[in-house]
Design a protein around this motif. Structure first.
Motif, PDB file in Angstrom:
ATOM      1  N   ASP A 251      53.078 -14.998  20.978  1.00 39.01           N
ATOM      2  CA  ASP A 251      53.310 -13.829  20.124  1.00 39.01           C
ATOM      3  C   ASP A 251      52.444 -12.672  20.627  1.00 39.01           C
ATOM      4  N   LEU A 252      53.000 -11.950  21.605  1.00 36.00           N
ATOM      5  CA  LEU A 252      52.244 -10.837  22.196  1.00 36.00           C
ATOM      6  C   LEU A 252      52.008  -9.718  21.200  1.00 36.00           C
ATOM      7  N   SER A 253      52.948  -9.562  20.264  1.00 38.45           N
ATOM      8  CA  SER A 253      52.809  -8.459  19.302  1.00 38.45           C
ATOM      9  C   SER A 253      51.596  -8.672  18.392  1.00 38.45           C
ATOM     10  N   ALA A 254      51.142  -9.922  18.301  1.00 39.11           N
ATOM     11  CA  ALA A 254      49.947 -10.189  17.472  1.00 39.11           C
ATOM     12  C   ALA A 254      48.729  -9.432  18.012  1.00 39.11           C
ATOM     13  N   ILE A 255      48.714  -9.174  19.315  1.00 43.12           N
ATOM     14  CA  ILE A 255      47.516  -8.536  19.908  1.00 43.12           C
ATOM     15  C   ILE A 255      47.313  -7.122  19.342  1.00 43.12           C
ATOM     16  N   PRO A 256      48.301  -6.206  19.528  1.00 46.67           N
ATOM     17  CA  PRO A 256      48.051  -4.864  18.959  1.00 46.67           C
ATOM     18  C   PRO A 256      47.974  -4.859  17.437  1.00 46.67           C
ATOM     19  N   ILE A 257      48.653  -5.793  16.793  1.00 46.88           N
ATOM     20  CA  ILE A 257      48.578  -5.824  15.316  1.00 46.88           C
ATOM     21  C   ILE A 257      47.165  -6.201  14.882  1.00 46.88           C
ATOM     22  N   VAL A 258      46.644  -7.285  15.448  1.00 43.79           N
ATOM     23  CA  VAL A 258      45.301  -7.723  15.052  1.00 43.79           C
ATOM     24  C   VAL A 258      44.257  -6.671  15.435  1.00 43.79           C
ATOM     25  N   LYS A 259      44.460  -6.028  16.578  1.00 43.80           N
ATOM     26  CA  LYS A 259      43.463  -5.034  16.999  1.00 43.80           C
ATOM     27  C   LYS A 259      43.461  -3.819  16.072  1.00 43.80           C
ATOM     28  N   ARG A 260      44.617  -3.551  15.474  1.00 42.92           N
ATOM     29  CA  ARG A 260      44.673  -2.458  14.489  1.00 42.92           C
ATOM     30  C   ARG A 260      44.030  -2.902  13.171  1.00 42.92           C
ATOM     31  N   ILE A 288      47.248  -8.917  29.125  1.00 46.38           N
ATOM     32  CA  ILE A 288      46.243  -7.887  29.457  1.00 46.38           C
ATOM     33  C   ILE A 288      46.819  -6.507  29.125  1.00 46.38           C
ATOM     34  N   LEU A 289      48.088  -6.289  29.500  1.00 46.53           N
ATOM     35  CA  LEU A 289      48.680  -4.967  29.250  1.00 46.53           C
ATOM     36  C   LEU A 289      49.000  -4.753  27.769  1.00 46.53           C
ATOM     37  N   ALA A 290      49.067  -5.821  27.005  1.00 50.67           N
ATOM     38  CA  ALA A 290      49.265  -5.667  25.548  1.00 50.67           C
ATOM     39  C   ALA A 290      47.935  -5.367  24.854  1.00 50.67           C
ATOM     40  N   GLY A 291      46.828  -5.375  25.630  1.00 54.53           N
ATOM     41  CA  GLY A 291      45.540  -4.930  25.075  1.00 54.53           C
ATOM     42  C   GLY A 291      44.594  -6.035  24.641  1.00 54.53           C
ATOM     43  N   CYS A 292      44.809  -7.261  25.143  1.00 51.84           N
ATOM     44  CA  CYS A 292      43.894  -8.336  24.711  1.00 51.84           C
ATOM     45  C   CYS A 292      42.504  -8.150  25.326  1.00 51.84           C
ATOM     46  N   ASP A 293      41.534  -8.872  24.778  1.00 52.49           N
ATOM     47  CA  ASP A 293      40.142  -8.746  25.217  1.00 52.49           C
ATOM     48  C   ASP A 293      39.727  -9.871  26.156  1.00 52.49           C
ATOM     49  N   GLY A 294      40.703 -10.697  26.540  1.00 57.91           N
ATOM     50  CA  GLY A 294      40.347 -11.772  27.454  1.00 57.91           C
ATOM     51  C   GLY A 294      41.410 -12.845  27.476  1.00 57.91           C
ATOM     52  N   LEU A 295      41.166 -13.840  28.320  1.00 58.49           N
ATOM     53  CA  LEU A 295      42.131 -14.928  28.500  1.00 58.49           C
ATOM     54  C   LEU A 295      41.399 -16.262  28.489  1.00 58.49           C
ATOM     55  N   MET A 296      42.121 -17.296  28.037  1.00 58.65           N
ATOM     56  CA  MET A 296      41.611 -18.653  28.177  1.00 58.65           C
ATOM     57  C   MET A 296      42.670 -19.420  28.970  1.00 58.65           C
TER      58      MET A 296
END
Ligand code: PEP
Ligand code: MN
Length: 337
Positions: A251-260, A288-296
């Motif tokens: 769920d890539l959309s979770a990244i910008p949603i959670v960051k907001r 990364i391009l969706a704005g996450c702060d890192g990867l596991m």
């Protein structure tokens, strides 16, 4: 509820407001910035009259917070939280790259992988010592011996260790020996476990539950933070959908949603999200391009014979080339490892 104050108040004026709010039986969290000060009010706010608070000098506005999560809410803290473990950072402008095998299997395996992911630029080492397996007959992890080997790998490479805690029984051991405590997807709503890790001061990597909504996930972070531990890293690891080509759906959309919604860092685990090593690189790049702060990322030297999750593990040379791309894409997003 949030009280936004303009700058210029004296300490005494601030104390008066704080005392007034506290007299209503709530807790407060004061966050002082250069231009504004934000007072977060946590608890039952039904007895608080906004007009009364607005009558204090320097109070700019009083806002009602709609969301049930408070400490995790970006309204309570505007700046992004940065988790710093011995110089390895996740959040803000820092990308945290956590790499290593699904599970610790031997000294040779974990030290070999730790050395190679470090050389490629990872700044944290992962490896499960206690494994949450669907079948009781599957490999359950090396347990205490696994923790020992992770410690050895840290001594060899300097990489901080990220590993999963499944039971409150081992919490003291984890606090002593682990740098970042992982709470796995299956335990995202193990509220006892969340409360216990909330009493520690270790960074907690909280994975999203298999079928958890974003709000449920943030409420689990709130459990940890309510206990006093505000060092929470959120990890999107895919959710259950009807799709069968992938193990889960990222769920890539979770990244910008959670960051907001939240100031907490959000990382992505493309290995568990996809269940397929071939999808790890494209999903990492997208994350990364969706704005996450890192990867596991799961990395294994011999995935064909891995004791757990070989099909979704990439080899060290593939991880090395992925890291080159991650660095370039991170720059586009203004982030560095
Ligand atoms: C893991 O990271 O080892 C793991 C078991 O992941 P998840 O909890 O996301 O399934
Ligand atoms: Mn795994």
């Amino acid at each position: 509820m949030i009280v936004v104050m303009n700058s210029g108040y004296t300490k005494q004026e601030m104390d008066e407001i704080v005392e007034h709010i506290k007299s209503k039986g709530v807790k407060i969290d004061v966050c002082e910035g250069s231009a504004k000060c934000v007072i977060g009010i946590i608890g039952d706010t039904t007895n608080i009259d906004s007009d009364e608070i607005l009558s204090f000098r320097y109070v700019d506005k009083v806002l009602k917070v709609q969301e049930p999560f408070k400490k995790a809410n970006r309204l309570f803290k505007a700046e992004s939280t940065v988790i710093d473990v011995e110089g390895s950072k996740i959040g803000g402008n820092a990308l945290g790259i956590i790499a290593g095998p699904c599970s610790v299997e031997s000294e040779e395996q974990i030290i070999g992988i730790a050395r190679s992911v470090k050389k490629s630029g990872a700044n944290f080492l992962r490896g499960g010592a206690f494994k949450p397996r669907t079948s009781p007959y599957s490999f359950q992890g090396m347990e205490m011996e696994g923790l020992k080997l992770l410690k050895l790998a840290k001594q060899e490479t300097g990489l901080p260790i990220v590993t999963e805690l499944m039971s409150t029984d081992y919490i003291d051991k984890f606090v002593d020996e682990v740098d970042v405590i992982q709470i796995g997807a299956r335990n995202m709503q193990n509220f006892d476990l969340l409360k216990q890790v909330g009493k520690t001061d270790k960074p907690i990597l909280l994975k999203r539950g298999l079928s958890a909504t974003i709000e449920e996930w943030l409420m689990s972070a709130e459990y940890i933070m309510a206990g006093g531990n505000e060092n929470v890293i959120l990890c999107e690891r895919g959710i259950r959908t009807f799709e069968t080509y992938t193990r889960n759906t990222l769920d890539l959309s979770a990244i910008p949603i959670v960051k907001r919604l939240s100031h907490l860092p959000v990382i992505v685990d493309p290995s568990h999200a996809s269940g397929d090593w071939r999808l790890v690189e494209p999903m990492s790049k997208a994350a990364i391009l969706a704005g996450c702060d890192g990867l596991m990322i799961e990395v294994h030297n011999n995935p064909q014979n891995a004791l757990c999750d070989g099909q979704q593990s990439i080899k060290p040379n593939k991880f090395d080339s992925l890291m080159e791309k991650v660095k370039i894409l991170g720059e586009i997003e203004g982030k560095t490892i």
